[in-house]
Design an enzyme around this catalytic site. Sequence first.
Site, PDB file in Angstrom:
ATOM      1  CD  GLN A  10      -3.290   0.244   2.000  1.00 44.98           C
ATOM      2  OE1 GLN A  10      -3.339  -0.894   2.405  1.00 44.98           O
ATOM      3  NE2 GLN A  10      -4.123   1.171   2.405  1.00 44.98           N
ATOM      4  CB  SER A  94       2.296  -5.030   3.729  1.00 47.75           C
ATOM      5  OG  SER A  94       1.167  -5.018   4.566  1.00 47.75           O
ATOM      6  CG  LEU A  95      -1.001  -5.026  -0.621  1.00 45.16           C
ATOM      7  CD1 LEU A  95      -1.384  -5.634  -1.977  1.00 45.16           C
ATOM      8  CD2 LEU A  95      -1.638  -3.666  -0.468  1.00 45.16           C
ATOM      9  NE  ARG A 119      -3.092  -8.275   4.821  1.00 40.73           N
ATOM     10  CZ  ARG A 119      -2.299  -7.253   4.624  1.00 40.73           C
ATOM     11  NH1 ARG A 119      -2.656  -6.276   3.784  1.00 40.73           N
ATOM     12  NH2 ARG A 119      -1.123  -7.162   5.228  1.00 40.73           N
ATOM     13  CG  HIS A 205       2.131  -4.446   9.283  1.00 38.97           C
ATOM     14  ND1 HIS A 205       1.973  -5.774   8.978  1.00 38.97           N
ATOM     15  CD2 HIS A 205       1.942  -3.768   8.125  1.00 38.97           C
ATOM     16  CE1 HIS A 205       1.720  -5.902   7.678  1.00 38.97           C
ATOM     17  NE2 HIS A 205       1.681  -4.693   7.144  1.00 38.97           N
ATOM     18  CD  GLN A 254       1.467  -9.608   5.738  1.00 40.09           C
ATOM     19  OE1 GLN A 254       0.302  -9.255   5.845  1.00 40.09           O
ATOM     20  NE2 GLN A 254       2.062  -9.836   4.579  1.00 40.09           N
TER      21      GLN A 254
END
Length: 315
Positions: A10, A94-95, A119, A205, A254
């Site tokens: 992102q 991340s994603l 998510r 996170h 994660q």
Amino acid sequence: MTTAFTFPGQGSQAVGMGKELADAFPEARDVFGEVDEALGEKLSAVMWEGPEETLTLTANAQPALMAVSVAVVRVLEARGYDLAAKASYLAGHSLGEYSAHCAAGTFSLADTARLLRIRGNAMQAAVPVGEGAMAAIIGLENDDVEFVCEAAAGETGGVCQIANDNGGGQLVISGGKAAVERAAALASDKGAKRALMLPVSAPFHSALMAPAAEAMREALSQVTINTPRVPVIANVTVAPVSAPADIVARLVEQVTGQVRWRETVEWFAGSGVTTLVEAGSGKVLTGLARRIDKALAGVAINGPADIEAFLQANA
């Protein structure tokens, strides 16, 4: 030459992303169409026409970025680039770890799109708007940032932890608003070059994302999980994952755990990787890799011209 593919997270989204790919390649159009169908809405229209604030919403940005990354991979493969044969590893920020798994065949494209919509919504819903925060700390060592996070958490009674280690002296912290603001001030006192509050909608996170982690555990239990055809490096362990149960565990961890991107790039270099290919929107990961290890060659593939150049160089 040993190659690893990386997939952005992102912040790499931009209105118009993927449009040139869709105009030039039927395989890309098919990817965007399948994502639209899986979500039951024209996400592609938001990607190509905006408005930017709608694209930037976490629940839209996550599947949108994945779609562009997977479109790049599908176009390359349709033109003879064998990802399983030519890429030694995959990783995503991340994603982007979901993008990597989709490219590796761990999840279907439709399931990946739906997982990322879940998510995004779950991460947004985990903490009321205004109660969480994130900040970028530039120019301090990891141990110093850990220290200020612990000090701020102790002073405020809130959560504060390192969310991303992006390399090049850039660490991102996350948690409760008061704790993160205090940690940023302490970081400045400790000599940070910059301590910048980030314009984000949730404390990603961090331990405050625990409800979203449980939502992902449930969502992942509902999808088919295949063994990746290329090893995927997990954000939280900086190690390859292949067993379905391990993949689920790492993706759940994660949500509240640290994105260890600096260590991931260092792991690539130590494992014989010489070229990192960033597939998708933007060039953020290519820039980070350059700061972490200048010996690594970096290639960003965003649009048709990038694809043609890459295929010519890797014929």
